[in-house]
Scaffold this motif. Sequence first.
Motif, mmCIF file in Angstrom:
data_model
loop_
_atom_site.group_PDB
_atom_site.id
_atom_site.type_symbol
_atom_site.label_atom_id
_atom_site.label_comp_id
_atom_site.label_asym_id
_atom_site.label_seq_id
_atom_site.Cartn_x
_atom_site.Cartn_y
_atom_site.Cartn_z
ATOM 1 N N LEU A 15 0.982 -3.525 -7.775
ATOM 2 C CA LEU A 15 1.003 -2.040 -8.509
ATOM 3 C C LEU A 15 0.036 -1.330 -10.583
ATOM 4 C CD1 LEU A 15 4.612 -1.640 -7.650
ATOM 5 C CD2 LEU A 15 2.656 0.056 -8.051
ATOM 6 N N SER B 62 3.755 1.520 -1.559
ATOM 7 C CA SER B 62 4.984 1.787 -2.791
ATOM 8 C C SER B 62 3.257 2.441 -4.108
ATOM 9 C CB SER B 62 5.151 0.122 -2.770
ATOM 10 O OG SER B 62 3.830 -0.426 -2.789
ATOM 11 N N LEU B 63 2.324 2.682 -3.247
ATOM 12 C CA LEU B 63 1.950 2.714 -4.448
ATOM 13 C C LEU B 63 1.794 3.554 -5.092
ATOM 14 C CD1 LEU B 63 -1.722 1.664 -3.242
ATOM 15 C CD2 LEU B 63 -0.797 0.366 -5.058
ATOM 16 N N PRO B 64 1.684 4.483 -6.053
ATOM 17 C CA PRO B 64 1.330 5.834 -6.601
ATOM 18 C C PRO B 64 0.693 6.836 -6.228
ATOM 19 C CG PRO B 64 0.766 4.749 -8.477
ATOM 20 C CD PRO B 64 0.969 4.412 -6.740
ATOM 21 N N VAL B 65 1.212 8.136 -5.716
ATOM 22 C CA VAL B 65 0.153 8.741 -4.642
ATOM 23 C C VAL B 65 -0.840 9.317 -5.099
ATOM 24 C CG1 VAL B 65 0.408 11.214 -3.825
ATOM 25 C CG2 VAL B 65 2.770 9.713 -4.006
ATOM 26 N N ARG B 66 -1.084 9.407 -6.797
ATOM 27 C CA ARG B 66 -2.520 9.703 -7.470
ATOM 28 C C ARG B 66 -3.836 8.591 -7.044
ATOM 29 N NH1 ARG B 66 -4.204 7.428 -12.277
ATOM 30 N NH2 ARG B 66 -1.908 6.843 -12.309
ATOM 31 N N ASP B 67 -4.236 8.903 -6.566
ATOM 32 C CA ASP B 67 -5.174 8.600 -7.081
ATOM 33 C C ASP B 67 -6.197 6.917 -8.278
ATOM 34 O OD1 ASP B 67 -5.592 7.584 -4.556
ATOM 35 O OD2 ASP B 67 -7.754 8.520 -4.256
ATOM 36 N N ALA B 68 -6.535 6.130 -8.529
ATOM 37 C CA ALA B 68 -6.207 5.741 -9.911
ATOM 38 C C ALA B 68 -7.960 6.206 -9.597
ATOM 39 C CB ALA B 68 -6.412 4.385 -9.824
ATOM 40 N N ALA B 69 -8.990 6.987 -10.827
ATOM 41 C CA ALA B 69 -9.205 7.189 -11.741
ATOM 42 C C ALA B 69 -10.834 6.231 -10.799
ATOM 43 C CB ALA B 69 -9.652 8.213 -13.021
ATOM 44 N N PRO B 70 -12.075 6.949 -10.353
ATOM 45 C CA PRO B 70 -13.110 6.029 -9.890
ATOM 46 C C PRO B 70 -13.326 4.865 -11.754
ATOM 47 C CG PRO B 70 -13.575 7.771 -9.502
ATOM 48 C CD PRO B 70 -11.942 8.310 -9.872
ATOM 49 N N VAL B 71 -13.438 3.858 -11.452
ATOM 50 C CA VAL B 71 -13.382 2.694 -12.633
ATOM 51 C C VAL B 71 -14.922 3.698 -13.056
ATOM 52 C CG1 VAL B 71 -13.686 0.989 -13.509
ATOM 53 C CG2 VAL B 71 -12.319 0.526 -11.527
ATOM 54 N N GLN C 59 -14.017 2.256 -5.775
ATOM 55 C CA GLN C 59 -14.522 3.228 -6.244
ATOM 56 C C GLN C 59 -12.864 3.722 -6.340
ATOM 57 O OE1 GLN C 59 -17.242 4.969 -5.576
ATOM 58 N NE2 GLN C 59 -18.023 3.346 -5.312
ATOM 59 N N TYR D 155 -3.289 -1.683 -9.279
ATOM 60 C CA TYR D 155 -3.946 -0.267 -9.417
ATOM 61 C C TYR D 155 -3.478 0.726 -10.084
ATOM 62 C CZ TYR D 155 -3.860 3.760 -6.516
ATOM 63 O OH TYR D 155 -4.413 4.850 -6.198
ATOM 64 N N LEU E 86 0.829 -1.530 0.228
ATOM 65 C CA LEU E 86 -0.257 -0.207 0.480
ATOM 66 C C LEU E 86 0.551 1.380 0.037
ATOM 67 C CD1 LEU E 86 -2.637 -1.160 2.263
ATOM 68 C CD2 LEU E 86 -3.016 -0.619 -0.277
#
Lengths: 184, 164
Positions: free
Chosen positions: B42, A70-79, B2, B45, A68
């Motif tokens: 990754l 290591s995930l990029p800062v930018r939130d993925a866009a809602p699907v 979401q 995501y 968690l």
Amino acid sequence: MLCWIYRWFLACCVDTRTGLGPRLDRHVRVCRACRTYHQTHLRISDLLETQVPQVSIEGDRSFQDTILVSLPVRDAAPVSALRFRHRSLVALAASVFILVSVILTARHMASLENAKRLEQTSALTSMAVLPRQWAPSQLLATYGSLMQAPLETEVKNLTTDARQAARFLVQCTPFARADSRERD
Amino acid sequence: MQGSKDCFEQIVLRHSGSLLRFVGSSVRVAQDAEDIVQDVFLNVYANMNRFDCEGSFKAWLYTIAYNCKNSYLRKKRVRCQPLEVVQRAQVSPEEILTQKQEVASVWALASTLSASQSTAIWLRYHEQMDVSQIALVMKKSRMHVRVLLHRARTRLAGMMNEPV
């Protein structure tokens, strides 16, 4: 003889964990080799399902935290939003395409209509301008003269034909025609 | 779902363990397996918007894991080919069976099968996937998956001296 076919179906039944059909059941009861085959595959399947694999590595909380973090800062866009946007864009593009094609088709049809109308008009005008010999007064005069002296015209035509035939025969002869001045 | 980090955390909590076991069944080094799983998440995501909501999320997740695992194994094979060849030449499935007789389970034998057979067996019996999902994960036809499962079971029966 057809045991290999039955075995294939038996393997499929083991894969899907479904019961044997009446035909397969009948064959398994009769054929000992296929019965053994089926029982062995069922036993292996049971073993695979019941015995838990011994793998040393396990997912723990620290590992999950590492993922968690290591995930990029930018939130993925809602699907759902992305999917909706995607779909609406496709619908918009399709409607624009249909609109443009309808307009283009209408224009093309209109130009075709115009061209047809122009063609018809030109044909009518050309029919109005007839050659001089086809003028009604001229045609009537010719018709009248033909009716008055039918034999005279016929004789005239026959004479012309005979003259042309003689000229053709002379042209076909191998020797040259004597010059009238030399003969004199 | 979401797409936010909170929801993604739930995905990680739910699937990280099983993915680690799945990758670990082929990749023996724990650190490498963890790296691969991290890479898988990754990728998930980053490509969440590509997921077809009508399909199975588990199958999609395992497809990514299968691809990551395969690319890792491919790289590893290129780097360490001589060592692996020697290991394979020295240790046959029968020897493994005799060495680990007391702890031998059918899964230990399954790990000696070919990569595609053991993956198919793993997905079918450990992850409880059906044939069509396995076909989706492994990018093979359903018939091919059936053949893989059939051959794997037959080989396992042979290794266990079961009558076939």
